[in-house]
Design a protein around this motif. Structure first.
Motif, PDB file in Angstrom:
ATOM      1  N   ASP A 113       0.805  -1.223   0.000  1.00 53.72           N
ATOM      2  CA  ASP A 113       0.000   0.000   0.000  1.00 53.72           C
ATOM      3  C   ASP A 113       0.839   1.274   0.000  1.00 53.72           C
ATOM      4  O   ASP A 113       0.305   2.365  -0.200  1.00 53.72           O
ATOM      5  CB  ASP A 113      -0.944   0.017   1.213  1.00 53.72           C
ATOM      6  CG  ASP A 113      -2.146  -0.893   1.026  1.00 53.72           C
ATOM      7  OD1 ASP A 113      -2.873  -1.129   2.004  1.00 53.72           O
ATOM      8  OD2 ASP A 113      -2.356  -1.375  -0.111  1.00 53.72           O
ATOM      9  N   ASP A 114       2.142   1.145   0.237  1.00 52.66           N
ATOM     10  CA  ASP A 114       3.019   2.316   0.180  1.00 52.66           C
ATOM     11  C   ASP A 114       3.454   2.641  -1.250  1.00 52.66           C
ATOM     12  O   ASP A 114       4.130   3.651  -1.484  1.00 52.66           O
ATOM     13  CB  ASP A 114       4.270   2.082   1.034  1.00 52.66           C
ATOM     14  CG  ASP A 114       3.955   1.949   2.512  1.00 52.66           C
ATOM     15  OD1 ASP A 114       4.563   1.095   3.180  1.00 52.66           O
ATOM     16  OD2 ASP A 114       3.086   2.708   3.005  1.00 52.66           O
ATOM     17  N   THR A 115       3.077   1.806  -2.188  1.00 53.00           N
ATOM     18  CA  THR A 115       3.415   2.045  -3.587  1.00 53.00           C
ATOM     19  C   THR A 115       2.788   3.344  -4.069  1.00 53.00           C
ATOM     20  O   THR A 115       1.572   3.534  -3.970  1.00 53.00           O
ATOM     21  CB  THR A 115       2.930   0.874  -4.457  1.00 53.00           C
ATOM     22  OG1 THR A 115       3.655  -0.296  -4.106  1.00 53.00           O
ATOM     23  CG2 THR A 115       3.129   1.173  -5.937  1.00 53.00           C
ATOM     24  N   ALA A 116       3.635   4.260  -4.555  1.00 60.12           N
ATOM     25  CA  ALA A 116       3.151   5.575  -4.977  1.00 60.12           C
ATOM     26  C   ALA A 116       4.307   6.386  -5.536  1.00 60.12           C
ATOM     27  O   ALA A 116       5.470   5.998  -5.421  1.00 60.12           O
ATOM     28  CB  ALA A 116       2.539   6.326  -3.799  1.00 60.12           C
ATOM     29  N   MET A 117       3.950   7.520  -6.120  1.00 55.79           N
ATOM     30  CA  MET A 117       4.947   8.532  -6.439  1.00 55.79           C
ATOM     31  C   MET A 117       5.058   9.415  -5.206  1.00 55.79           C
ATOM     32  O   MET A 117       4.037   9.905  -4.706  1.00 55.79           O
ATOM     33  CB  MET A 117       4.495   9.351  -7.650  1.00 55.79           C
ATOM     34  CG  MET A 117       5.531  10.360  -8.112  1.00 55.79           C
ATOM     35  SD  MET A 117       6.927   9.559  -8.908  1.00 55.79           S
ATOM     36  CE  MET A 117       6.256   9.359 -10.560  1.00 55.79           C
ATOM     37  N   TYR A 118       6.267   9.619  -4.741  1.00 61.02           N
ATOM     38  CA  TYR A 118       6.504  10.414  -3.542  1.00 61.02           C
ATOM     39  C   TYR A 118       7.052  11.784  -3.922  1.00 61.02           C
ATOM     40  O   TYR A 118       8.021  11.882  -4.685  1.00 61.02           O
ATOM     41  CB  TYR A 118       7.475   9.690  -2.613  1.00 61.02           C
ATOM     42  CG  TYR A 118       6.817   8.563  -1.849  1.00 61.02           C
ATOM     43  CD1 TYR A 118       6.434   7.386  -2.499  1.00 61.02           C
ATOM     44  CD2 TYR A 118       6.543   8.674  -0.491  1.00 61.02           C
ATOM     45  CE1 TYR A 118       5.797   6.366  -1.822  1.00 61.02           C
ATOM     46  CE2 TYR A 118       5.916   7.654   0.210  1.00 61.02           C
ATOM     47  CZ  TYR A 118       5.546   6.503  -0.469  1.00 61.02           C
ATOM     48  OH  TYR A 118       4.914   5.482   0.215  1.00 61.02           O
TER      49      TYR A 118
END
Length: 120
Positions: free
Chosen positions: A85-90
């Motif tokens: 769930d931490d998968t993302a563009m930061y």
């Protein structure tokens, strides 16, 4: 506005760690990290007041992520025990305010982002 450049993203397995860095062209009192997952709105992750002053975290990352200032005008996000769930563009962001919130509208300078992918 300040110029912000993120680095440190990558692809990892669940449970592993990543360290994101944000190089800033100048110092701002409030700096933070936001993220945007595919198909979702951008959300606040962590913000830091001053030089390693008070930090605020989104509930979803408390106890796993740590925001801090590095050498020079660098903002760091240490991410441990990563989840899919931490998968993302930061994104790194900076604000002119002196009271720091995890509110996107407060920030007037943004980096281009660094991608984090966590697989199970």
């Amino acid at each position: 506005q300040v110029q912000l450049v993120e680095s440190g993203g990558g692809s990892v397995q669940a449970g592993e760690s990543l360290r994101l860095s944000c190089e800033s062209s100048s110092s701002r009192y409030c700096m933070g990290w936001f993220r945007q997952a595919p198909g979702k709105e951008r959300e606040g992750v962590a913000t830091l007041a001053g030089t390693n002053g008070t930090a605020w975290y989104d509930e979803s990352v408390k106890g796993r992520f740590t925001i801090s200032r590095g050498s020079g005008d660098t903002l760091v996000l240490q991410m441990n025990s990563l989840l899919p769930d931490d998968t993302a563009m930061y994104y790194c962001a900076a604000s002119r305010d002196i009271i720091c919130y995890l509110v996107e509208s407060q920030y007037d300078s943004w980096g281009q982002g660094t991608r984090v992918t966590v697989s199970s």
